[in-house]
Design a protein around this motif. Structure first.
Motif, mmCIF file in Angstrom:
data_model
loop_
_atom_site.group_PDB
_atom_site.id
_atom_site.type_symbol
_atom_site.label_atom_id
_atom_site.label_comp_id
_atom_site.label_asym_id
_atom_site.label_seq_id
_atom_site.Cartn_x
_atom_site.Cartn_y
_atom_site.Cartn_z
ATOM 1 N N ASN A 38 0.821 -1.201 0.000
ATOM 2 C CA ASN A 38 0.000 0.000 0.000
ATOM 3 C C ASN A 38 0.858 1.256 0.000
ATOM 4 N N SER A 39 1.969 1.271 0.773
ATOM 5 C CA SER A 39 2.810 2.470 0.813
ATOM 6 C C SER A 39 3.477 2.705 -0.536
ATOM 7 N N GLY A 88 -0.824 11.985 2.114
ATOM 8 C CA GLY A 88 -1.078 10.711 1.456
ATOM 9 C C GLY A 88 -0.068 9.650 1.843
ATOM 10 N N LEU A 89 1.178 10.080 2.078
ATOM 11 C CA LEU A 89 2.237 9.178 2.500
ATOM 12 C C LEU A 89 3.007 9.840 3.631
ATOM 13 N N GLU A 113 -4.211 17.314 -4.161
ATOM 14 C CA GLU A 113 -4.910 16.567 -3.128
ATOM 15 C C GLU A 113 -3.876 16.142 -2.088
ATOM 16 N N ALA A 153 1.788 7.911 -6.218
ATOM 17 C CA ALA A 153 0.883 9.046 -6.413
ATOM 18 C C ALA A 153 1.492 10.387 -5.988
ATOM 19 N N MET A 194 0.884 4.421 -2.584
ATOM 20 C CA MET A 194 0.806 5.817 -2.146
ATOM 21 C C MET A 194 2.005 6.604 -2.669
ATOM 22 N N ASP A 245 3.610 5.856 7.489
ATOM 23 C CA ASP A 245 3.409 4.777 6.522
ATOM 24 C C ASP A 245 4.734 4.128 6.131
ATOM 25 N N THR A 294 -3.549 13.316 -0.918
ATOM 26 C CA THR A 294 -3.063 12.001 -1.333
ATOM 27 C C THR A 294 -1.876 12.104 -2.293
ATOM 28 N N GLU A 295 -1.666 13.285 -2.868
ATOM 29 C CA GLU A 295 -0.549 13.506 -3.789
ATOM 30 C C GLU A 295 0.679 14.062 -3.074
ATOM 31 N N CYS A 325 -1.173 22.632 -0.232
ATOM 32 C CA CYS A 325 -1.851 21.777 -1.220
ATOM 33 C C CYS A 325 -2.993 22.511 -1.911
ATOM 34 N N SER A 330 -1.930 13.259 7.955
ATOM 35 C CA SER A 330 -2.819 13.877 6.963
ATOM 36 C C SER A 330 -2.337 13.695 5.529
#
Length: 173
Positions: free
Chosen positions: A3-4, A122-123, A101, A10, A7, A139, A103-104, A95, A120
């Motif tokens: 998963n990391s 994404g990674l 986002e 992205a 992330m 992460d 997540t980016e 951001c 907060s």
């Protein structure tokens, strides 16, 4: 693929803390009151490689320092946010301003003031010698302590997730 790693692929922006991440967390004062910090050349090259891959690197730090501005300029880091203890809010504002986002974005910190930004982003990334609460929340965790190659390893991790590490390293052959 973990998963990391998903992330990491992205990530378009990496935000870094300074003390304890880009440095070992030590602050030296000279006799005339000047502040000194040591930065890793290896971390600097990692930042340059990540920038070549199109990932923007920024600094968010709670302290104010001309040394940080100088190091950022040497590395081509245009965005330096100093004097911000509310790093999560600073990252969210950044951001929004850049139309990204969360997540980016990746955030790398080492201590409690970084916790909100790490959770907060994404990674959330940290150093080997991070505070336990930060290490537990991140992460991804470097094998190296702050100021001693942790940022380089993080940059290589982000490059590897994109499949670009070998290509960028080949430019030096």
């Amino acid at each position: 693929m973990s998963n990391s790693q998903d992330m990491a692929r992205a990530v378009r922006l990496l935000a870094l803390d300074v003390d304890g991440v880009l440095t070992d967390g030590s602050i030296y004062y000279g006799n005339d009151g000047e502040e000194l910090k040591a930065f890793s050349i290896k971390d600097g090259l990692g930042i340059k490689l990540l920038q070549r891959a199109g990932v923007e690197v920024v600094i968010i730090t709670g302290r104010q320092s001309r040394i940080v501005a100088r190091r950022a300029a040497e590395l081509g880091i245009a965005e330096v946010i100093q004097g911000r203890e509310d790093k999560r809010v600073a990252l969210e504002e950044l951001c929004r301003r850049k139309s990204l986002e969360m997540t980016e974005c990746a955030y790398m910190g080492d201590d409690l003031p970084d916790l909100g930004a790490i959770t907060s982003a994404g990674l959330g990334m940290t150093v080997a010698d991070a505070a336990e609460a930060v290490a537990s929340a991140a992460d991804w965790r470097s094998r190296y302590p702050g100021g001693r190659g942790a940022v380089r390893e993080a940059c290589e991790y982000l490059l590897e997730a994109r499949g670009l590490r070998e290509k960028l390293e080949a430019d030096f052959r």
